[in-house]
Scaffold this motif. Structure first.
Motif, mmCIF file in Angstrom:
data_model
loop_
_atom_site.group_PDB
_atom_site.id
_atom_site.type_symbol
_atom_site.label_atom_id
_atom_site.label_comp_id
_atom_site.label_asym_id
_atom_site.label_seq_id
_atom_site.Cartn_x
_atom_site.Cartn_y
_atom_site.Cartn_z
ATOM 1 N N CYS A 21 0.837 -1.199 0.000
ATOM 2 C CA CYS A 21 0.000 0.000 0.000
ATOM 3 C C CYS A 21 0.877 1.256 0.000
ATOM 4 O O CYS A 21 1.753 1.435 0.841
ATOM 5 N N PHE A 22 0.614 2.138 -0.948
ATOM 6 C CA PHE A 22 1.393 3.372 -1.062
ATOM 7 C C PHE A 22 1.168 4.292 0.133
ATOM 8 O O PHE A 22 2.111 4.893 0.653
ATOM 9 N N LEU A 23 -0.071 4.425 0.589
ATOM 10 C CA LEU A 23 -0.361 5.329 1.705
ATOM 11 C C LEU A 23 0.322 4.870 2.989
ATOM 12 O O LEU A 23 0.871 5.682 3.733
ATOM 13 N N LYS A 24 0.286 3.573 3.246
ATOM 14 C CA LYS A 24 0.944 3.051 4.444
ATOM 15 C C LYS A 24 2.447 3.321 4.387
ATOM 16 O O LYS A 24 3.043 3.769 5.360
ATOM 17 N N LYS A 25 3.034 3.072 3.235
ATOM 18 C CA LYS A 25 4.469 3.297 3.060
ATOM 19 C C LYS A 25 4.816 4.774 3.236
ATOM 20 O O LYS A 25 5.770 5.126 3.921
ATOM 21 N N GLN A 29 7.067 6.473 6.339
ATOM 22 C CA GLN A 29 8.302 7.212 6.109
ATOM 23 C C GLN A 29 8.225 8.630 6.670
ATOM 24 O O GLN A 29 9.181 9.128 7.244
ATOM 25 N N GLU A 30 7.095 9.276 6.482
ATOM 26 C CA GLU A 30 6.953 10.678 6.875
ATOM 27 C C GLU A 30 6.671 10.858 8.369
ATOM 28 O O GLU A 30 7.193 11.781 8.985
ATOM 29 N N ASN A 31 5.814 10.005 8.933
ATOM 30 C CA ASN A 31 5.337 10.244 10.295
ATOM 31 C C ASN A 31 5.636 9.134 11.282
ATOM 32 O O ASN A 31 5.377 9.289 12.470
ATOM 33 N N GLY A 32 6.097 8.011 10.815
ATOM 34 C CA GLY A 32 6.442 6.913 11.707
ATOM 35 C C GLY A 32 5.445 5.768 11.665
ATOM 36 O O GLY A 32 4.337 5.880 11.141
ATOM 37 N N LYS A 33 5.870 4.658 12.251
ATOM 38 C CA LYS A 33 5.081 3.436 12.212
ATOM 39 C C LYS A 33 3.772 3.575 12.985
ATOM 40 O O LYS A 33 2.734 3.079 12.553
ATOM 41 N N ARG A 34 3.801 4.244 14.088
ATOM 42 C CA ARG A 34 2.605 4.394 14.924
ATOM 43 C C ARG A 34 1.522 5.190 14.199
ATOM 44 O O ARG A 34 0.347 4.818 14.213
ATOM 45 N N TYR A 35 1.906 6.271 13.551
ATOM 46 C CA TYR A 35 0.941 7.078 12.806
ATOM 47 C C TYR A 35 0.360 6.284 11.639
ATOM 48 O O TYR A 35 -0.847 6.319 11.390
ATOM 49 N N ALA A 36 1.209 5.556 10.915
ATOM 50 C CA ALA A 36 0.746 4.772 9.771
ATOM 51 C C ALA A 36 -0.252 3.710 10.222
ATOM 52 O O ALA A 36 -1.289 3.505 9.581
ATOM 53 N N HIS A 37 0.029 3.056 11.322
ATOM 54 C CA HIS A 37 -0.874 2.030 11.843
ATOM 55 C C HIS A 37 -2.208 2.642 12.256
ATOM 56 O O HIS A 37 -3.271 2.104 11.949
ATOM 57 N N ARG A 38 -2.166 3.766 12.930
ATOM 58 C CA ARG A 38 -3.393 4.454 13.355
ATOM 59 C C ARG A 38 -4.203 4.903 12.146
ATOM 60 O O ARG A 38 -5.431 4.794 12.131
ATOM 61 N N PHE A 39 -3.532 5.406 11.117
ATOM 62 C CA PHE A 39 -4.219 5.820 9.897
ATOM 63 C C PHE A 39 -4.930 4.628 9.260
ATOM 64 O O PHE A 39 -6.097 4.730 8.879
#
Length: 57
Positions: A21-25, A29-39
C-alpha cells in the motif's frame, strides 16, 4: 460466518489491499510506524472493513 471464514476474509483483504500500500508506506516514512498504523485502522476504508470483521469474532 464461521471463525475460519472471517479469518480468511481478513487475510484476503490484507493480501489484496494492504501489501504494498502506497499510503501506508508514505505515512510510515513521513510520520512513523505508529501514525501509519493508526491511519490504517481509523481512516482507511479497508481498515474499517477489517475492524468490522474483528468485531464479528
Amino acid at each position: 460466518m464461521t471463525r475460519n471464514e472471517i479469518l480468511a476474509e481478513v487475510e484476503t483483504l490484507l493480501n489484496t489491499y494492504c501489501n504494498g500500500c502506497f499510503l501506508k508506506k508514505h505515512h510510515r516514512q513521513e510520520n512513523g510506524k505508529r501514525y501509519a498504523h493508526r491511519f490504517c485502522i481509523n481512516e482507511c476504508t479497508v481498515g474499517e472493513k477489517i475492524k468490522k470483521c474483528g468485531q464479528k469474532l
